[in-house]
Design a protein around this motif. Structure first.
Motif, PDB file in Angstrom:
ATOM      1  N   LYS A  51     -21.488  35.688 -60.554  1.00  0.00           N
ATOM      2  CA  LYS A  51     -22.518  35.866 -59.537  1.00  0.00           C
ATOM      3  C   LYS A  51     -23.448  34.666 -59.461  1.00  0.00           C
ATOM      4  N   SER A  53     -22.884  31.489 -60.484  1.00  0.00           N
ATOM      5  CA  SER A  53     -22.277  30.156 -60.450  1.00  0.00           C
ATOM      6  C   SER A  53     -21.665  29.912 -59.081  1.00  0.00           C
ATOM      7  N   SER A  54     -21.195  28.703 -58.871  1.00  0.00           N
ATOM      8  CA  SER A  54     -20.620  28.370 -57.570  1.00  0.00           C
ATOM      9  C   SER A  54     -19.212  28.935 -57.413  1.00  0.00           C
ATOM     10  N   VAL A  55     -18.522  29.158 -58.547  1.00  0.00           N
ATOM     11  CA  VAL A  55     -17.194  29.778 -58.481  1.00  0.00           C
ATOM     12  C   VAL A  55     -17.399  31.251 -58.239  1.00  0.00           C
ATOM     13  N   THR A  56     -16.774  31.788 -57.221  1.00  0.00           N
ATOM     14  CA  THR A  56     -17.151  33.125 -56.792  1.00  0.00           C
ATOM     15  C   THR A  56     -16.275  34.245 -57.324  1.00  0.00           C
TER      16      THR A  56
END
Length: 101
Positions: A51, A53-56
């Motif tokens: 949630k 971080s940029s990695v979804t």
């Protein structure tokens, strides 16, 4: 509850309680419940880091994978516990020491 630290604190508390249950309990069902708490603490970390971080989607996929593995682990472990109970009439893990090689 929008800060990452809140999720990490909740996860750490769950992990600590699960580890305490695994270390201190002799009842096989209580040990299994402690393992489930530890796995759920890991899931909270996966989802929280996904949630914030940029990695979804990676954290959610790992959490779903852990949930599936936990369900399989619980099914196998409960079958082992039932077999121990049928043979020894107890679910105390210390009394099942004759399973050692």
């Amino acid at each position: 509850m929008t800060h990452l630290e809140v999720y990490l604190v909740v996860s750490a508390i769950l992990f600590s309680l699960g580890l305490f249950a695994v270390i201190s309990r002799r009842n096989a069902i209580a040990v299994l419940m402690g393992i489930e708490l530890i796995l759920n603490a890991a899931n909270i970390n996966f989802v929280a880091f996904a949630k914030f971080s940029s990695v979804t989607l990676d954290g959610h996929i790992f959490a779903i994978f852990v949930i599936i593995m936990a369900a399989a682990e619980a099914a196998v472990a409960l079958a082992i516990v039932l077999n121990i109970y049928n043979n020894y009439k107890t679910i105390n893990v210390d009394e099942a020491s004759s399973l050692r090689g």
